[in-house]
Write a protein that holds these residues in place. Structure first.
Motif, PDB file in Angstrom:
ATOM      1  N   SER A   4      -4.870   0.424   6.914  1.00  0.00           N
ATOM      2  CA  SER A   4      -5.509   0.731   5.699  1.00  0.00           C
ATOM      3  C   SER A   4      -5.902  -0.307   4.816  1.00  0.00           C
ATOM      4  CB  SER A   4      -4.331   1.536   4.869  1.00  0.00           C
ATOM      5  OG  SER A   4      -4.038   2.897   5.616  1.00  0.00           O
ATOM      6  N   HIS A   5      -5.832  -1.608   5.195  1.00  0.00           N
ATOM      7  CA  HIS A   5      -6.201  -2.549   4.290  1.00  0.00           C
ATOM      8  C   HIS A   5      -7.857  -2.693   4.467  1.00  0.00           C
ATOM      9  CE1 HIS A   5      -2.638  -4.386   2.961  1.00  0.00           C
ATOM     10  NE2 HIS A   5      -2.245  -3.927   3.972  1.00  0.00           N
ATOM     11  N   PRO A   6      -8.624  -2.403   3.565  1.00  0.00           N
ATOM     12  CA  PRO A   6      -9.939  -2.644   3.610  1.00  0.00           C
ATOM     13  C   PRO A   6     -10.589  -3.979   3.988  1.00  0.00           C
ATOM     14  CG  PRO A   6      -9.415  -2.583   1.167  1.00  0.00           C
ATOM     15  CD  PRO A   6      -8.196  -2.244   2.021  1.00  0.00           C
ATOM     16  N   SER A  46      -0.374   3.711  -4.260  1.00  0.00           N
ATOM     17  CA  SER A  46      -1.502   2.956  -3.117  1.00  0.00           C
ATOM     18  C   SER A  46      -2.562   2.469  -3.832  1.00  0.00           C
ATOM     19  CB  SER A  46      -1.556   3.883  -1.956  1.00  0.00           C
ATOM     20  OG  SER A  46      -2.029   3.218  -0.862  1.00  0.00           O
ATOM     21  N   TYR A  47      -3.645   2.174  -2.938  1.00  0.00           N
ATOM     22  CA  TYR A  47      -4.851   1.799  -3.198  1.00  0.00           C
ATOM     23  C   TYR A  47      -5.600   1.685  -1.892  1.00  0.00           C
ATOM     24  CZ  TYR A  47      -3.962  -3.117  -1.333  1.00  0.00           C
ATOM     25  OH  TYR A  47      -3.862  -4.125  -0.614  1.00  0.00           O
ATOM     26  N   THR A  48      -7.079   1.829  -2.141  1.00  0.00           N
ATOM     27  CA  THR A  48      -7.985   2.056  -1.119  1.00  0.00           C
ATOM     28  C   THR A  48      -9.250   1.522  -1.344  1.00  0.00           C
ATOM     29  OG1 THR A  48      -8.723   3.632   0.672  1.00  0.00           O
ATOM     30  CG2 THR A  48      -8.594   4.406  -1.427  1.00  0.00           C
ATOM     31  N   GLN A  70       0.752  -1.165  -0.025  1.00  0.00           N
ATOM     32  CA  GLN A  70       0.018   0.012   0.025  1.00  0.00           C
ATOM     33  C   GLN A  70       0.769   1.260  -0.077  1.00  0.00           C
ATOM     34  OE1 GLN A  70      -2.969  -0.810   3.223  1.00  0.00           O
ATOM     35  NE2 GLN A  70      -4.457  -0.584   1.408  1.00  0.00           N
ATOM     36  N   LEU A  83     -13.459  10.188   1.765  1.00  0.00           N
ATOM     37  CA  LEU A  83     -12.464   9.213   1.864  1.00  0.00           C
ATOM     38  C   LEU A  83     -11.277  10.080   2.329  1.00  0.00           C
ATOM     39  CD1 LEU A  83     -11.259   6.411   1.220  1.00  0.00           C
ATOM     40  CD2 LEU A  83     -10.866   7.075  -1.032  1.00  0.00           C
ATOM     41  N   ASP A 128      -7.471  -8.001  -0.044  1.00  0.00           N
ATOM     42  CA  ASP A 128      -8.232  -6.885  -0.709  1.00  0.00           C
ATOM     43  C   ASP A 128      -8.457  -6.998  -2.254  1.00  0.00           C
ATOM     44  OD1 ASP A 128      -7.629  -5.615   1.542  1.00  0.00           O
ATOM     45  OD2 ASP A 128      -5.615  -4.604   0.795  1.00  0.00           O
ATOM     46  N   LEU A 145      -7.155  10.598   3.333  1.00  0.00           N
ATOM     47  CA  LEU A 145      -5.760  10.166   3.342  1.00  0.00           C
ATOM     48  C   LEU A 145      -5.090  11.193   4.300  1.00  0.00           C
ATOM     49  CD1 LEU A 145      -3.489   8.504   2.208  1.00  0.00           C
ATOM     50  CD2 LEU A 145      -3.208  10.239   0.290  1.00  0.00           C
ATOM     51  N   TRP A 160      -5.377   5.558   5.119  1.00  0.00           N
ATOM     52  CA  TRP A 160      -6.585   5.709   4.572  1.00  0.00           C
ATOM     53  C   TRP A 160      -7.788   5.391   5.504  1.00  0.00           C
ATOM     54  CZ3 TRP A 160      -6.728   7.417  -0.375  1.00  0.00           C
ATOM     55  CH2 TRP A 160      -5.584   7.473  -1.210  1.00  0.00           C
TER      56      TRP A 160
END
Length: 642
Positions: free
Chosen positions: A413-415, A300-302, A14, A204, A376, A206, A195
């Protein structure tokens, strides 16, 4: 450090940069059973004639494992590692040396200079080694790891303190057991991302931290996209070492589920993010996003996802959702807690999904970041659990708390993560029911976790003796489906079970804790062993001797919980066989013990508690059509050892 392996996930998925260099592979190695290495300055002179009995080990596999090339499961408290590398950074860049995990404590030298010390066997650490690099091509890194097998104040999870695995504990994982890697970075750079989604406001957020306070005002840009469509392009000014960017997504995008914008196991939608750090603006008046010198760029990603507990139900994205979890110890026979190859995490996530589960309860181990990455990407919920210490002392309290904070910082931050579990079955707090200090510790961990992350569920002590929790959890290993129906098939049965039955021979609720609208989950049940007769083994809670009998028994237990209107979810024990524990739905070799389609049909049957819980259906292999792959790294990961 030359082989290209695009399928290898980034060790920090991430927060990635385009260049990273894997130091996995052959290292020099030795035991230091007399603990003389520091006095003899092995970090400066690695001289076999001075007492170093040198061997070769394959990092990142622990020396107890066959995959390491050592395979020595005896007691060895102190371990030393050494290898050379070529510094890959350009002039003006800094060079970071990262360790995914070293169990339990570590000292690291580069070219004889101490660059890092770390305590905690499950969490990462790093060091800026730029200032100690030699003028010669070869740089030398030396690691001293200390992992005392007899130290029960140390968070060790299910690593056995006895020489041979016994009961439900297994072989130790000492020393380096996660990726060691190099990363060239700018002098001023992004160091941490955090995130936080908020579905109610469609916001959202950050939070960004730099490695230092900038000498001049900088600009931070966030470019957020979903399947090629720009969702946000925002810029903020940075005069300190931290900044926050809040993005309000279009309300229509967040409420229309047919647009598949929310994250769930059925629709694991992720937003790709580019975070860029700029210097002073250009004199020609360029737009903010293009202005000035580019200092750093990370990827990154979210996702947008919420989890809550309300009115006896678990709510995913605001809707009742039945949790179908399986207990996962993330253990491999040949490599122990270390992944045997870069693709092992993806295969396990796919296999769990193929059996019909929508999540895993990670048991007494922190997941490798690549495992969370694939959860994720492919859609699998995660209950994250802290590995336990086994004595209650002031030192154990400090160690557990310190490492638990590092776990949350790494994985926040991991969904896929929907719940934090700091304590399991009163491990490390054996007198919880009668000891005020132990109750205070569990209560403090719960509230500390909620203070740091109010967006997720927290289970103070999973399984029994609960004093504070968001979900009432019960471990019930009865072998009889009719007993489960009696205990959980009605509100009256549940009340009697919680107050009188005590399935784990412990009180489920301690004084002061009531059900009072909390969802109820059976977070351990089953434990069915199949033909556990081939050598020493722990036979589980019941034994079957045929595939048909396994399916029949599994169906009966699962049906009993699916038919119980008071149950909000379950966690079956367990996913894989683990050494002497032969109660997995698949073997240690990951081969299913029954047809996955049959097991999936049983696991996925609608529940009485939430008959229309899922947003849609999913089957094995039904993944998003667009999956972002991090920049291809330059790596040298050892091939899987058979």
């Amino acid at each position: 450090m030359t082989a290209q392996t695009p399928t290898a996930p980034h060790p920090r998925p991430q927060l990635t940069r385009e260049r990273w260099f894997n130091l996995s592979g052959q290292w020099q190695f030795c035991y230091d059973d007399r603990d003389v290495g520091l006095d003899r300055r092995w970090h400066e002179s690695w001289d076999p004639s001075a007492g170093v009995v040198e061997r070769t080990i394959v990092v990142p596999f622990p020396p107890e494992s066959a995959a390491s090339g050592i395979g020595d499961t005896g007691y060895h408290r102190v371990l030393w590692y050494r290898r050379t590398f070529i510094a890959p950074h350009a002039p003006g860049e800094r060079l970071l040396l990262h360790f995914g995990a070293v169990d339990y404590s570590a000292q690291v030298w580069v070219n004889g200079h101490l660059v890092a010390e770390h305590r905690g066997g499950h969490t990462p650490f790093s060091a800026d080694v730029t200032g100690v690099l030699a003028d010669s091509a070869d740089q030398v890194v030396v690691v001293r790891a200390v992992d005392d097998p007899h130290d029960l104040e140390q968070p060790r999870g299910k690593q056995d303190w006895q020489e041979k695995p016994h009961a439900i504990w297994y072989e130790r994982t000492s020393g380096i057991w996660k990726t060691v890697w190099l990363e060239p970075v700018p002098a001023t750079r992004v160091e941490q991302l955090r995130w936080t989604p908020d579905l109610e406001s469609a916001m959202l957020t950050l939070d960004v931290r730099l490695n230092r306070v900038p000498e001049r005002a900088l600009r931070l840009r966030l470019l957020l996209t979903h399947e090629g469509e720009t969702l946000a392009d925002s810029v903020v000014s940075m005069t300190r070492d931290r900044a926050t960017i809040s993005v309000r997504l279009q309300q229509a995008d967040m409420t229309l589920e047919r647009q598949r914008m929310l994250w769930s196991p059925e629709t694991p939608n992720l937003f790709d993010a580019e975070i860029s750090l700029y210097g002073n603006p250009a004199p020609d008046g360029s737009t903010a996003g293009e202005a000035g010198e580019l200092l750093d760029a990370v990827f990154s990603y979210t996702a947008m996802r919420s989890i809550a507990a309300s009115d006896n139900r678990i709510l995913l994205n605001g809707r009742p959702y039945f949790l179908r979890l399986v207990l996962d110890q993330c253990y491999w026979t040949e490599s122990h807690l270390a992944m045997p190859d870069p693709d092992a995490a993806r295969r396990d996530v796919e296999l769990v999904r193929s059996l019909g589960f929508n999540g895993v309860r990670l048991h007494q181990k922190t997941a490798d970041p690549s495992f969370l990455y694939w959860c994720d990407r492919l859609g699998l919920l995660v209950w994250a659990e802290m590995p336990a210490a086994y004595e209650f002392t002031s030192r154990a309290v400090q160690r557990v708390t310190h490492e638990w904070l590092e776990v949350q910082r790494r994985d926040y931050s991991h969904p896929c993560i929907i719940a934090w579990v700091p304590v399991n079955e009163s491990w490390g707090v054996p007198n919880l029911a009668t000891s005020s200090p132990q109750r205070d510790f569990v209560t403090a961990l719960y509230h500390l976790t909620k203070a740091l992350d109010p967006t997720r569920l927290v289970i103070g002590n999973d399984g029994w003796e609960q004093i504070v929790t968001d979900v009432i959890t019960v471990h019930d290993y009865t072998a009889h489906a009719e007993v489960l129906r009696q205990r959980y098939g009605s509100n009256a049965g549940v009340s009697d079970t919680l107050q009188e039955v005590q399935p784990g021979y412990r009180s489920v609720l301690l004084p002061g804790m009531t059900r009072d609208g909390h969802p109820l989950m059976i977070t351990e049940f089953g434990g069915i062993s199949y033909d556990a007769e081939d050598g020493p083994s722990w036979h589980g809670y019941s034994v079957v001797h045929s595939t048909e009998d396994l399916i029949r028994r599994y169906r009966g237990l699962v049906d009993a919980l699916l038919d119980a209107p008071a149950v909000a979810g379950f966690c079956y024990t367990q996913f894989t066989d683990t050494l002497q524990e032969k109660n997995g739905l698949v073997g240690a070799d990951r081969k299913p013990k029954a047809d996955p389609a049959v097991l999936r049909a049983i696991t996925r049957r609608p529940s009485a508690a939430v008959p229309a819980d899922e947003i849609g259906s999913f089957e094995y292999g039904d993944y998003p059509s667009t999956v972002m792959t991090p920049p291809s790294p330059t790596v040298d990961f050892p091939e899987r050892l058979s």
